[in-house]
Design an enzyme around this catalytic site. Structure first.
Site, mmCIF file in Angstrom:
data_model
loop_
_atom_site.group_PDB
_atom_site.id
_atom_site.type_symbol
_atom_site.label_atom_id
_atom_site.label_comp_id
_atom_site.label_asym_id
_atom_site.label_seq_id
_atom_site.Cartn_x
_atom_site.Cartn_y
_atom_site.Cartn_z
ATOM 1 N N PRO A 316 52.880 55.914 112.137
ATOM 2 C CA PRO A 316 53.885 54.449 112.403
ATOM 3 C C PRO A 316 54.100 53.887 113.433
ATOM 4 O O PRO A 316 53.500 54.653 114.315
ATOM 5 C CB PRO A 316 55.142 54.368 111.382
ATOM 6 C CG PRO A 316 54.673 55.439 110.823
ATOM 7 C CD PRO A 316 54.544 56.640 111.173
ATOM 8 N N ILE A 318 51.325 51.010 116.463
ATOM 9 C CA ILE A 318 49.800 50.696 116.872
ATOM 10 C C ILE A 318 49.584 50.958 117.177
ATOM 11 O O ILE A 318 49.808 52.296 117.916
ATOM 12 C CB ILE A 318 50.190 49.339 117.802
ATOM 13 C CG1 ILE A 318 50.795 47.953 117.088
ATOM 14 C CG2 ILE A 318 48.710 48.868 118.327
ATOM 15 C CD1 ILE A 318 52.135 46.914 118.001
ATOM 16 N N GLY A 320 47.025 53.794 119.134
ATOM 17 C CA GLY A 320 46.508 53.980 120.677
ATOM 18 C C GLY A 320 45.109 54.010 120.720
ATOM 19 O O GLY A 320 43.920 54.107 120.038
ATOM 20 N N MET A 321 44.902 53.793 122.413
ATOM 21 C CA MET A 321 43.617 53.588 122.235
ATOM 22 C C MET A 321 43.589 54.608 122.943
ATOM 23 O O MET A 321 42.132 54.685 123.118
ATOM 24 C CB MET A 321 43.413 52.265 124.123
ATOM 25 C CG MET A 321 43.872 50.912 123.057
ATOM 26 S SD MET A 321 43.231 49.558 124.815
ATOM 27 C CE MET A 321 44.926 49.816 124.969
ATOM 28 N N ASP A 371 60.159 64.936 126.474
ATOM 29 C CA ASP A 371 59.045 65.823 127.228
ATOM 30 C C ASP A 371 58.286 65.991 125.918
ATOM 31 O O ASP A 371 58.509 65.883 124.532
ATOM 32 C CB ASP A 371 60.431 67.107 126.681
ATOM 33 C CG ASP A 371 60.001 68.387 128.031
ATOM 34 O OD1 ASP A 371 58.852 68.256 128.440
ATOM 35 O OD2 ASP A 371 60.474 69.443 127.489
#
EC number: 2.7.11.5
Length: 593
Positions: A316, A318, A320-321, A371
């Site tokens: 879930p 937005i 990612g680019m 991490d």
């Protein structure tokens, strides 16, 4: 290959691990001296060097094995016999569990992460589960309040190996008793006793006394962070006695403790009682055995997979680019793959992204960066992959995927703790929860900056909220050191039309950052803007950032607290001493690190 060579190879691998763990303990044993001498830069360097030890010694063993075998190829039966001999060496070996992980690492380095099967590797341990349930030698000492809590605590503090004088030991004991009385009640306190670990747990600028507080109602953590003043005097900063507080202290967003643990499995077993929410992987991670923690993390993943019929789906949030992120709906971790091609505005390479993740692994994470565990040639059953995710993988990362029919192999990925994306969290909360989240976000930015980390992309979607409500950064592709950034004020507009133009009226060079611009995307929501202006308006000023840079360049290392500022004895009970620098965080807004 001549017979008998299998045993020699098995012994060589185990001796290589012995050498690695010996160096690990050697670096760890220097923690007390670094603390007492306030050599905080040496603390940071020791943390990095200890992380590198494992891979360095794996490389040494691999070179030895290539010499032993004279570069000749080995067949499957030969490798199985090597593993059989190695397994026979482990029943009487005190660090058997990490030795198995070391064997796995050597194999993967030799064969480039190919043919990773249970027959060839210790996918699961060859030894009985929790073999050190009965600890072979005491890890801790019991203290009973036969003559009251004041002499009990005096004995505990006086028994510590630290050589520095105390600022005011009696005062600290009063504060501890006051906290215990408030927490447990005056009537219950005489019926309680404490078990204290023989070794101190060092991290950042503190030496932690870790113990168990046995009460009529059960066992609680008993944690005392011990700090030193600028004058070299010791003081107890607070007392923590809840499992939630202990969980944060041993959290996945923190640097590894330096604790002398010749029997790590025994220490992990001892810690379980006060950290019931932590998995085996998390406990090994906390004490610095991060490579074995990776093994345990993979085992936990396999066990979950075996008991679940869930399918992998896109995580879930937005999209990612740079990274493609997926998960199992009920699993507490996410899987992150570097895409083959990035969005046009992301002018970087995959190698740069991997370097950023390695920087986070080695740096002081101050409780604000998650991490990760890094895997190569990660196998997934195609039947367990949702069709939409499968299409996305083929679209965004085809070069990272090999199709084997019923399975796919992902060439490289990271596994990271799953959190609620902060942008989603902010959409779902109101009132005090919203205020707390904005306060946490600003504090995360401040504490990262004080630790010489600039997140780069500060959008809410790049941060997550943990189960304890803490805000943690997890998108590292634009991360850099604070000292590499040029923080600038936006020059005054030359003409009124300048402010309406699509292009800036001032020059912008690589590395330039204009904090005034943060306001545009952080305060756009009318619910959030006023809260941000109230609590964190200084983050929009370039001079705030430049002042932090100056402190960093002057060699100042900020204090990092794994608890809220209001929990500190100096805030709760302070009446009989003047404040000193050791009690002053860099900003009044800092609550917890």
């Amino acid at each position: 290959m001549p017979r008998g060579l299998e045993l020699l190879i098995a012994q060589t691998i185990l001796q290589g691990f012995d050498a690695q763990y010996g160096r690990f303990l050697e670096v760890t044993s220097g923690a007390q001296q670094r603390f007492e001498q306030a050599d905080w830069h040496a603390v940071q360097q020791a943390m990095k060097s200890r992380i590198h030890l494992y891979d360095h010694h794996v490389g040494l063993v691999v070179e030895q094995l290539r010499c032993i075998t004279d570069g000749k190829s080995t067949d499957a039966d030969f490798l199985l016999r090597v593993k059989e001999h190695y397994t026979r060496l482990l029943p009487d070996y005190p660090r058997f569990e990490i030795a198995e992980s070391f064997f796995n690492s050597v194999y993967c380095r030799l064969f480039d992460h190919r043919s990773l099967t249970p027959e060839r590797l210790f996918i699961f341990s060859s030894q009985p589960e929790r073999r050190f349930r009965t600890i072979p030698r005491p890890l801790a000492k019991d203290f009973f309040p036969d003559h009251g809590w004041e002499p009990l605590l005096m004995r505990i503090l006086s028994d510590l190996p630290l050589c520095l004088p105390w600022q005011n030991k009696s005062r600290d004991i009063r504060y501890i008793i006051a906290h215990l009385t408030e927490t447990l009640g005056e009537d219950a306190l005489p019926r309680c006793h404490v078990q204290v670990a023989n070794e101190l747990f060092y991290r950042n600028k503190a030496a932690w006394l870790v113990g168990k507080l046995t009460t009529p109602d059960g066992t609680l953590p008993f944690l005392l962070p011990i700090h030193r003043t600028d004058e070299g005097e010791l003081f107890v900063d607070t007392c923590l006695t809840t499992t939630a507080e202990a969980s944060i202290v041993f959290g996945f967003a923190r640097s590894y403790f330096m604790v002398y643990a010749p029997l790590p499995a025994a220490l992990v077993e001892w810690l379980r009682e006060i950290l019931p929410g932590k998995t085996t992987a998390e406990l090994y991670m906390a004490i610095g055995c991060q490579k074995h923690a990776k093994t345990e993390s993979y085992r936990e993943y396999l066990c979950y997979l075996a008991e679940s019929d869930e399918k992998f789906i896109e995580a879930p949030g937005i999209r990612g680019m740079v990274m493609l992120v997926f998960t199992l709906p009920g699993f507490d971790r996410v899987f992150k793959i570097i895409k083959d091609k990035f969005a046009p505005q992301k002018e970087m390479s995959a190698a740069h992204v991997r370097a950023c993740y390695q920087l986070v692994k080695e740096h002081d994470r101050v409780g604000r960066m998650a991490d990760t565990q890094e895997f190569e040639n990660f196998v997934l059953d195609k039947r367990q992959i949702d069709p939409a995710l499968m299409a996305l993988l083929r679209q965004e990362a085809p070069e990272k995927i090999t199709d084997l029919g019923e399975h796919i192999v992902i060439r490289h990925l990271y596994i990271e703790r799953r959190m609620v994306p902060l942008n989603i969290w902010l959409e779902q909360v109101e009132g005090q929860q919203l205020r707390d989240a904005i306060e946490e976000y600003g504090n995360a930015i401040r504490q990262l900056a004080a630790a010489n980390i600039f997140p780069g992309d500060m959008l809410f979607k790049n941060f997550g909220v943990t189960r304890h409500g803490r805000v943690v950064f997890y998108d590292y592709d634009e991360i850099c050191y604070m000292t590499e950034v040029n923080f600038r004020d936006i020059p005054p507009a030359r003409y009124p039309e300048d402010e309406l133009a699509s292009e800036p009226w001032y020059s912008v060079s690589p590395g330039d950052v204009f904090p005034e611009e943060f306001r545009h995307w952080l305060c756009a929501d009318p619910r959030i803007g006023p809260l941000f202006e109230e609590m964190h308006a200084d983050l929009f000023r370039a001079d705030y950032w430049r002042a932090l840079q100056t402190r960093i360049k002057e060699g100042h290392v900020e204090d990092v607290y794994a608890y809220r500022r209001r929990q500190r004895f100096s805030v709760r009970y302070e009446t009989d001493r003047r404040p000193d620098k050791a009690f002053a965080p860099p900003s009044g807004n800092v609550r917890r690190a």
